[in-house]
Motif scaffolding. Sequence first.
Motif, PDB file in Angstrom:
ATOM      1  N   MET A  11      24.085 -34.283  56.807  1.00 46.86           N
ATOM      2  CA  MET A  11      25.157 -33.950  55.963  1.00 46.86           C
ATOM      3  C   MET A  11      26.164 -33.194  56.924  1.00 46.86           C
ATOM      4  O   MET A  11      27.351 -33.749  56.770  1.00 46.86           O
ATOM      5  N   VAL A  15      29.673 -35.208  57.949  1.00 47.16           N
ATOM      6  CA  VAL A  15      31.062 -34.553  57.549  1.00 47.16           C
ATOM      7  C   VAL A  15      32.004 -34.201  58.643  1.00 47.16           C
ATOM      8  O   VAL A  15      33.128 -34.597  58.667  1.00 47.16           O
ATOM      9  N   THR A  29      38.140 -35.589  49.691  1.00 49.35           N
ATOM     10  CA  THR A  29      37.600 -36.867  50.266  1.00 49.35           C
ATOM     11  C   THR A  29      37.888 -37.917  49.293  1.00 49.35           C
ATOM     12  O   THR A  29      38.826 -37.907  48.265  1.00 49.35           O
ATOM     13  N   LEU A  34      34.810 -34.682  44.764  1.00 50.77           N
ATOM     14  CA  LEU A  34      34.073 -34.157  46.020  1.00 50.77           C
ATOM     15  C   LEU A  34      35.381 -33.582  47.125  1.00 50.77           C
ATOM     16  O   LEU A  34      36.109 -34.566  47.338  1.00 50.77           O
ATOM     17  N   PHE A  36      35.672 -30.675  50.801  1.00 54.64           N
ATOM     18  CA  PHE A  36      35.480 -29.861  51.806  1.00 54.64           C
ATOM     19  C   PHE A  36      36.238 -28.711  51.987  1.00 54.64           C
ATOM     20  O   PHE A  36      37.435 -28.899  51.924  1.00 54.64           O
ATOM     21  N   LEU A 103      31.210 -27.276  50.756  1.00 50.64           N
ATOM     22  CA  LEU A 103      31.496 -28.472  49.871  1.00 50.64           C
ATOM     23  C   LEU A 103      31.818 -28.219  48.454  1.00 50.64           C
ATOM     24  O   LEU A 103      30.982 -27.136  47.954  1.00 50.64           O
ATOM     25  N   SER A 148      23.045 -35.087  49.401  1.00 48.67           N
ATOM     26  CA  SER A 148      23.232 -35.646  50.577  1.00 48.67           C
ATOM     27  C   SER A 148      23.552 -36.941  50.729  1.00 48.67           C
ATOM     28  O   SER A 148      24.483 -37.607  51.210  1.00 48.67           O
ATOM     29  N   ILE A 151      27.163 -37.286  49.824  1.00 43.70           N
ATOM     30  CA  ILE A 151      28.133 -37.064  51.026  1.00 43.70           C
ATOM     31  C   ILE A 151      28.173 -38.333  51.758  1.00 43.70           C
ATOM     32  O   ILE A 151      28.972 -38.684  52.459  1.00 43.70           O
ATOM     33  N   LYS A 152      26.870 -38.965  51.942  1.00 52.17           N
ATOM     34  CA  LYS A 152      26.963 -40.427  52.714  1.00 52.17           C
ATOM     35  C   LYS A 152      27.691 -41.414  52.122  1.00 52.17           C
ATOM     36  O   LYS A 152      28.089 -42.130  52.758  1.00 52.17           O
ATOM     37  N   ILE A 154      30.914 -41.219  51.560  1.00 54.88           N
ATOM     38  CA  ILE A 154      32.407 -41.168  52.134  1.00 54.88           C
ATOM     39  C   ILE A 154      32.347 -42.150  53.268  1.00 54.88           C
ATOM     40  O   ILE A 154      33.522 -42.231  53.617  1.00 54.88           O
TER      41      ILE A 154
END
Length: 303
Positions: A11, A15, A29, A34, A36, A103, A148, A151-152, A154
Amino acid sequence: MNNIELLKSSMINIVENKYSFKNNGLFQTDIPNLDFYFSSEPTEFNAIIYEPSLCIILQGSKAVGFGEELYSYDYSKYLLSSTHVPAKVKILEASEEVPYASLRIKFELEDIYDVIKNIDTNKLAMNVKSEKGLFFDDLTEKLYEPVSRLIKLIDKTKEEMDYLAPLIIKEILFILINDKSGYFLNKFAMEGTVSNKIVHAITEIKENFNEKLNVKELARLIDMSESSLYQNFKTITSMSPIQFQKKIRLEEAKLMLLNQNVEASEVAFAVGYESPSQFSREYSRMFGMSPKAHAIYLREEVS
């Protein structure tokens, strides 16, 4: 290295490659729910208002002040906010070499209810009392895995983001509701509970923050006595309804000063103050400097 550490490492790489931890601040994002936050140095306490969300630290650690209590957490724990909750936060561990990175996954109470209505809530430990609007617990591999995958996304196409993100967020809520935080989320999402009534009161204050607050009318609106409203509101937010409204007003004023070229007196009236001098005093008390000085400071921070 265990599976949680492998997932966290993956992750962090995704990022950092996408946003670079050297860029301090909040980064939204392309997935609306989502965002950060990065910092290359520790901070002093800053006043914030948590939204309904799941917060996870990827690197570093943070202290959270809620009322008279102080909590600290790092990448081994998560923070869950059930509603709009005022707090003070301070980044404890951060450096140029190992920046702080966290996050936030935002959600609506309707999202929680949509999941809860399809599970057996009898297994959730429930009591009639309200409780504070923040919840901390240990991160597990079961929770880390869908986070996870979110996040992938993005790095994926907009079509994949738009379709898969809501499904993964629903999966995350399903895991939370079936874990220790289930009773916590259930109390705030289910209509008729004391906690849910206070959420409605919080929403009412937020939506009408610049109007004079009538606590008696607010209590009638959510079908509670004034004393019960006050007691439970303070339990959940650590503030009285009047204090909470003041907090919302001053946070809105801060955003106006940052984003608009307006005089402090104009901002005072816009957020509901009748006296610019009172606004200036309360603003300085909350943020440590006058509205004008704070506006200059905020613009320098983002430039």
